[in-house]
Write a protein that holds these residues in place. Sequence first.
Motif, short mmCIF file in Angstrom:
data_model
loop_
_atom_site.label_atom_id
_atom_site.label_comp_id
_atom_site.label_asym_id
_atom_site.label_seq_id
_atom_site.Cartn_x
_atom_site.Cartn_y
_atom_site.Cartn_z
N CYS A 126 0.84 -1.20 0.00
CA CYS A 126 0.00 0.00 0.00
C CYS A 126 0.87 1.25 0.00
N GLU A 127 1.90 1.25 0.83
CA GLU A 127 2.78 2.40 0.92
C GLU A 127 3.61 2.58 -0.35
N GLU A 128 4.00 1.46 -0.96
CA GLU A 128 4.80 1.53 -2.19
C GLU A 128 4.03 2.22 -3.32
N HIS A 129 2.71 2.07 -3.30
CA HIS A 129 1.88 2.68 -4.35
C HIS A 129 1.22 3.97 -3.88
N ASN A 130 1.79 4.57 -2.79
CA ASN A 130 1.28 5.84 -2.27
C ASN A 130 -0.20 5.76 -1.86
N GLY A 131 -0.57 4.59 -1.37
CA GLY A 131 -1.95 4.39 -0.94
C GLY A 131 -2.18 4.80 0.50
N THR A 132 -3.41 4.97 0.85
CA THR A 132 -3.80 5.28 2.23
C THR A 132 -4.91 4.33 2.66
N CYS A 133 -4.94 4.02 3.95
CA CYS A 133 -5.96 3.12 4.47
C CYS A 133 -7.25 3.88 4.77
N PHE A 134 -8.35 3.21 4.55
CA PHE A 134 -9.64 3.79 4.90
C PHE A 134 -10.55 2.69 5.47
N GLU A 135 -11.52 3.12 6.20
CA GLU A 135 -12.46 2.19 6.83
C GLU A 135 -13.63 1.93 5.88
N LYS A 136 -13.78 0.70 5.45
CA LYS A 136 -14.83 0.35 4.49
C LYS A 136 -16.22 0.62 5.08
N GLY A 137 -17.04 1.24 4.29
CA GLY A 137 -18.38 1.59 4.74
C GLY A 137 -18.48 2.99 5.28
N LYS A 138 -17.35 3.55 5.74
CA LYS A 138 -17.34 4.90 6.32
C LYS A 138 -16.80 5.93 5.34
N ALA A 139 -16.04 5.47 4.36
CA ALA A 139 -15.46 6.37 3.35
C ALA A 139 -15.41 5.63 2.02
N THR A 140 -15.24 6.36 0.95
CA THR A 140 -15.11 5.76 -0.37
C THR A 140 -13.71 5.99 -0.91
N CYS A 141 -13.36 5.25 -1.94
CA CYS A 141 -12.03 5.35 -2.54
C CYS A 141 -12.15 5.90 -3.96
N ASN A 142 -11.51 7.02 -4.21
CA ASN A 142 -11.46 7.60 -5.55
C ASN A 142 -10.17 7.12 -6.22
N GLY A 143 -10.15 5.83 -6.54
CA GLY A 143 -8.96 5.20 -7.12
C GLY A 143 -9.14 3.70 -7.14
N THR A 144 -8.07 2.97 -6.90
CA THR A 144 -8.12 1.51 -6.85
C THR A 144 -8.17 1.04 -5.41
N SER A 145 -9.22 0.32 -5.05
CA SER A 145 -9.38 -0.19 -3.69
C SER A 145 -8.78 -1.58 -3.61
N TYR A 146 -7.90 -1.78 -2.61
CA TYR A 146 -7.18 -3.05 -2.46
C TYR A 146 -7.38 -3.55 -1.04
#
Length: 212
Positions: A126-146
């Motif tokens: 996740c960090e290698e691809h500059n990703g950030t963690c989010f809580e499913k159901g509480k926020a959405t992902c404007n990108g690729t969710s992994y």
Amino acid sequence: MRPLSAFLLTVLLVGICLLQVAAGSHCTPNSWCSDRNGTCYRKGESSCNGSSFSYGCEDKHCACCVSDPTVCIEKHFCLKRNGTCIPEEEDCPGEELLDGCLGEGCKCCVEYPLNITVECEATDICEEHNGTCFEKGKATCNGTSYNKGCKGMLCACCIPDTSICIAKPFCEHEGGVCVKKSAGCEGQVLSDGCHGVDCQCCVEDDHDHEDD
């Protein structure tokens, strides 16, 4: 005649074993799948023209396919939060979770919330691809969710770069790698085996092939 009888007995036993192996490789639906008139298929070998969810079959390498688009199906994190999927036009007497259902016009409703503490921690990928963690159901992902990109129950990694291809577990299990569809595949393409836009899971014919 005794050697011939022994040979025939051996052939019979081998045949029975093969039948048992073949039977064991079949995908068997559980009540979650059967109650929604779904059928199970093996991931990578077939595709689903409808809504697909993994917890509907006995084998972890299988998924349940529900062809009726009007059937509401809870995503795993909706179930974990004690949620139920209902039609969007119905009132929810509790909390509504974001993107918690499969099916057209459905929403995840949590009438009786569970006391769950969610702590998300990013993995290396996740960090290698500059990703950030989010809580499913509480926020959405404007990108690729992994889903496997973060440690912690009900967490996922959001990678802003949609050009990245990430293999799903069953793709990795079959020895596949995720590449862009434009790159082609010299082997077998496993359906829905990758996260990312225009990505495909490719299992090369020669598993021993190494890049130069």
